[in-house]
Design a protein around this motif. Sequence first.
Motif, PDB file in Angstrom:
ATOM      1  N   ASP A   1       0.814  -1.223   0.000  1.00  0.00           N
ATOM      2  CA  ASP A   1       0.000   0.000   0.000  1.00  0.00           C
ATOM      3  C   ASP A   1       0.843   1.267   0.000  1.00  0.00           C
ATOM      4  OD1 ASP A   1      -2.406  -1.454   0.088  1.00  0.00           O
ATOM      5  OD2 ASP A   1      -2.294  -1.627   2.269  1.00  0.00           O
ATOM      6  N   LEU A   2       2.158   1.124   0.057  1.00  0.00           N
ATOM      7  CA  LEU A   2       3.057   2.281   0.051  1.00  0.00           C
ATOM      8  C   LEU A   2       3.071   2.894  -1.346  1.00  0.00           C
ATOM      9  CD1 LEU A   2       5.276   3.994   1.433  1.00  0.00           C
ATOM     10  CD2 LEU A   2       6.916   2.207   0.788  1.00  0.00           C
ATOM     11  N   VAL A   3       2.763   4.193  -1.441  1.00  0.00           N
ATOM     12  CA  VAL A   3       2.679   4.820  -2.768  1.00  0.00           C
ATOM     13  C   VAL A   3       3.862   5.730  -3.078  1.00  0.00           C
ATOM     14  CG1 VAL A   3       0.180   4.673  -2.956  1.00  0.00           C
ATOM     15  CG2 VAL A   3       1.206   6.680  -1.876  1.00  0.00           C
ATOM     16  N   ALA A   4       4.513   6.263  -2.034  1.00  0.00           N
ATOM     17  CA  ALA A   4       5.645   7.163  -2.285  1.00  0.00           C
ATOM     18  C   ALA A   4       6.571   7.180  -1.075  1.00  0.00           C
ATOM     19  CB  ALA A   4       5.168   8.579  -2.596  1.00  0.00           C
ATOM     20  N   ILE A   5       7.871   7.258  -1.357  1.00  0.00           N
ATOM     21  CA  ILE A   5       8.888   7.438  -0.320  1.00  0.00           C
ATOM     22  C   ILE A   5       9.512   8.801  -0.541  1.00  0.00           C
ATOM     23  CG2 ILE A   5      11.043   6.579   0.665  1.00  0.00           C
ATOM     24  CD1 ILE A   5      10.296   3.799  -0.357  1.00  0.00           C
TER      25      ILE A   5
ATOM     26  N   LEU B   1       5.900   2.716  -7.751  1.00  0.00           N
ATOM     27  CA  LEU B   1       6.145   3.476  -6.532  1.00  0.00           C
ATOM     28  C   LEU B   1       6.968   4.705  -6.873  1.00  0.00           C
ATOM     29  CD1 LEU B   1       7.051   2.154  -3.050  1.00  0.00           C
ATOM     30  CD2 LEU B   1       8.592   3.806  -4.107  1.00  0.00           C
ATOM     31  N   LYS B   2       6.651   5.832  -6.251  1.00  0.00           N
ATOM     32  CA  LYS B   2       7.413   7.059  -6.474  1.00  0.00           C
ATOM     33  C   LYS B   2       8.500   7.193  -5.413  1.00  0.00           C
ATOM     34  CE  LYS B   2       3.691   9.722  -8.646  1.00  0.00           C
ATOM     35  NZ  LYS B   2       4.302   9.740  -9.978  1.00  0.00           N
TER      36      LYS B   2
ATOM     37  N   GLU C   1       7.806  -0.802 -11.009  1.00  0.00           N
ATOM     38  CA  GLU C   1       8.557   0.373 -11.446  1.00  0.00           C
ATOM     39  C   GLU C   1       8.777   1.323 -10.274  1.00  0.00           C
ATOM     40  OE1 GLU C   1       8.059   4.231 -14.449  1.00  0.00           O
ATOM     41  OE2 GLU C   1       6.507   2.686 -14.336  1.00  0.00           O
ATOM     42  N   VAL C   2       9.997   1.852 -10.164  1.00  0.00           N
ATOM     43  CA  VAL C   2      10.295   2.926  -9.215  1.00  0.00           C
ATOM     44  C   VAL C   2      10.536   4.190 -10.030  1.00  0.00           C
ATOM     45  CG1 VAL C   2      11.816   3.765  -7.400  1.00  0.00           C
ATOM     46  CG2 VAL C   2      11.313   1.306  -7.566  1.00  0.00           C
ATOM     47  N   GLU C   3       9.679   5.166  -9.825  1.00  0.00           N
ATOM     48  CA  GLU C   3       9.771   6.429 -10.564  1.00  0.00           C
ATOM     49  C   GLU C   3      10.432   7.487  -9.690  1.00  0.00           C
ATOM     50  OE1 GLU C   3       6.906  10.084 -12.112  1.00  0.00           O
ATOM     51  OE2 GLU C   3       6.016   8.162 -11.556  1.00  0.00           O
ATOM     52  N   HIS C   4      11.534   8.059 -10.170  1.00  0.00           N
ATOM     53  CA  HIS C   4      12.217   9.095  -9.406  1.00  0.00           C
ATOM     54  C   HIS C   4      11.586  10.449  -9.655  1.00  0.00           C
ATOM     55  CE1 HIS C   4      15.763  11.990  -8.847  1.00  0.00           C
ATOM     56  NE2 HIS C   4      15.308  11.660  -7.643  1.00  0.00           N
ATOM     57  N   VAL C   5      11.304  11.169  -8.569  1.00  0.00           N
ATOM     58  CA  VAL C   5      10.854  12.562  -8.628  1.00  0.00           C
ATOM     59  C   VAL C   5      11.959  13.406  -8.004  1.00  0.00           C
ATOM     60  CG1 VAL C   5       9.110  14.234  -7.905  1.00  0.00           C
ATOM     61  CG2 VAL C   5       8.437  11.871  -8.456  1.00  0.00           C
TER      62      VAL C   5
ATOM     63  N   LEU D   1       6.091  21.296  -5.963  1.00  0.00           N
ATOM     64  CA  LEU D   1       5.051  20.279  -5.856  1.00  0.00           C
ATOM     65  C   LEU D   1       5.628  18.931  -6.274  1.00  0.00           C
ATOM     66  CD1 LEU D   1       2.101  19.382  -5.455  1.00  0.00           C
ATOM     67  CD2 LEU D   1       1.675  20.064  -7.833  1.00  0.00           C
ATOM     68  N   VAL D   2       5.708  17.992  -5.316  1.00  0.00           N
ATOM     69  CA  VAL D   2       6.353  16.706  -5.623  1.00  0.00           C
ATOM     70  C   VAL D   2       5.371  15.550  -5.701  1.00  0.00           C
ATOM     71  CG1 VAL D   2       8.594  17.407  -4.688  1.00  0.00           C
ATOM     72  CG2 VAL D   2       6.890  16.346  -3.163  1.00  0.00           C
ATOM     73  N   TYR D   3       4.146  15.744  -5.199  1.00  0.00           N
ATOM     74  CA  TYR D   3       3.151  14.666  -5.280  1.00  0.00           C
ATOM     75  C   TYR D   3       1.763  15.286  -5.236  1.00  0.00           C
ATOM     76  CZ  TYR D   3       0.534  10.397  -4.369  1.00  0.00           C
ATOM     77  OH  TYR D   3      -0.359   9.349  -4.464  1.00  0.00           O
ATOM     78  N   GLU D   4       0.882  14.769  -6.099  1.00  0.00           N
ATOM     79  CA  GLU D   4      -0.500  15.235  -6.080  1.00  0.00           C
ATOM     80  C   GLU D   4      -1.414  14.102  -6.522  1.00  0.00           C
ATOM     81  OE1 GLU D   4      -2.839  19.362  -7.126  1.00  0.00           O
ATOM     82  OE2 GLU D   4      -1.343  18.627  -8.565  1.00  0.00           O
TER      83      GLU D   4
END
Length: 317
Positions: free
Chosen positions: A54-58, A87-88, A113-117, A124-127
């Motif tokens: 359930d983890l969506v972003a680190i 995952l972001k 997939e791990v997407e780097h932001v 704004l890093v996540y929405e």
Amino acid sequence: MKLTFLGTSSGTPTRHRNVSGLAVQTVLNADWFLIDCGEGTQHRVLQTPLSLNDLVAICITHVHGDHCYGLPGLLASAGMGKRTKPLKLIAPLPVWEWFEATRALTDLHLPYEVEHVDLEDQPLVYEAPGVRIDRHVLRHRVPSHAYRVQVETRRSRLKADALRAIGLPPGPAWRALQTGEDVPFNGEVLRSADYADTQVDTAIAVLGGDNAEPALLHDACKGAQLLVHEATFTQDALDKVGPGPMHSSARLLAEFAQTVEVPNLILTHFSARHQNEEGMAALMAETQTHYRGHAFLANDLDVYELDSAGHVIVTRD
């Protein structure tokens, strides 16, 4: 919003405290976010009801190891746990480069997939629906950041008396109006906006990384009900250590929190020298001398719940 502290020690783990990690959940769904991932974070996660699926972003605040050394192991375990959702990874570029090198050199193949932001691209890093995360620049020996997490929930209440007055019986049409749909009735169209009142509730927490200058969060704290920030030392200890480590004291943090009138303050990232009954009492006394809001000293596996009215309660899952 629900915050679960997975690590509250600075630099190195101690017998009772792990290094930095903070889980953030909302009432919107099962998704959760991880702020920092020090070594051993996945072990702490196993002591909670949280699922890595359930983890969506680190969100990593900076490159120091006590904030990111647990990253490869946690991501590998998620893959071995049959995770397939993307995952972001919101992190400074050096953290991404280190992870990519580790993945290549240790033959780590992830089934998702791990997407780097990149933090430097935009604030704004996540929405996502109901959730917004912005980063704010801090002052440390390396580039460091805080995350402002805003959660919005909408509640709709029908004007039942008005609906009964026009002869619309309870049923699917009522549910449609409550969810924002317009409904045909007796040759007319009933507008949801006319028959349902929508209330938007907002909870805002500012979650800081290592930082020697709390005042940099002045704008981030506008409208926030909670500030979570490092207080590595008491002021006396910081004076002895000197400016080199570039950390905050409880006094510096408390004075800032009072200035911006944030109603709730959680201190974390404590030096091992303060991790005893006397040391923690000194940190709290220093905080309460300079801050009149609700102050808390975080412990590993403490769970804090923040509601939209700005109330904070602490429990343990």
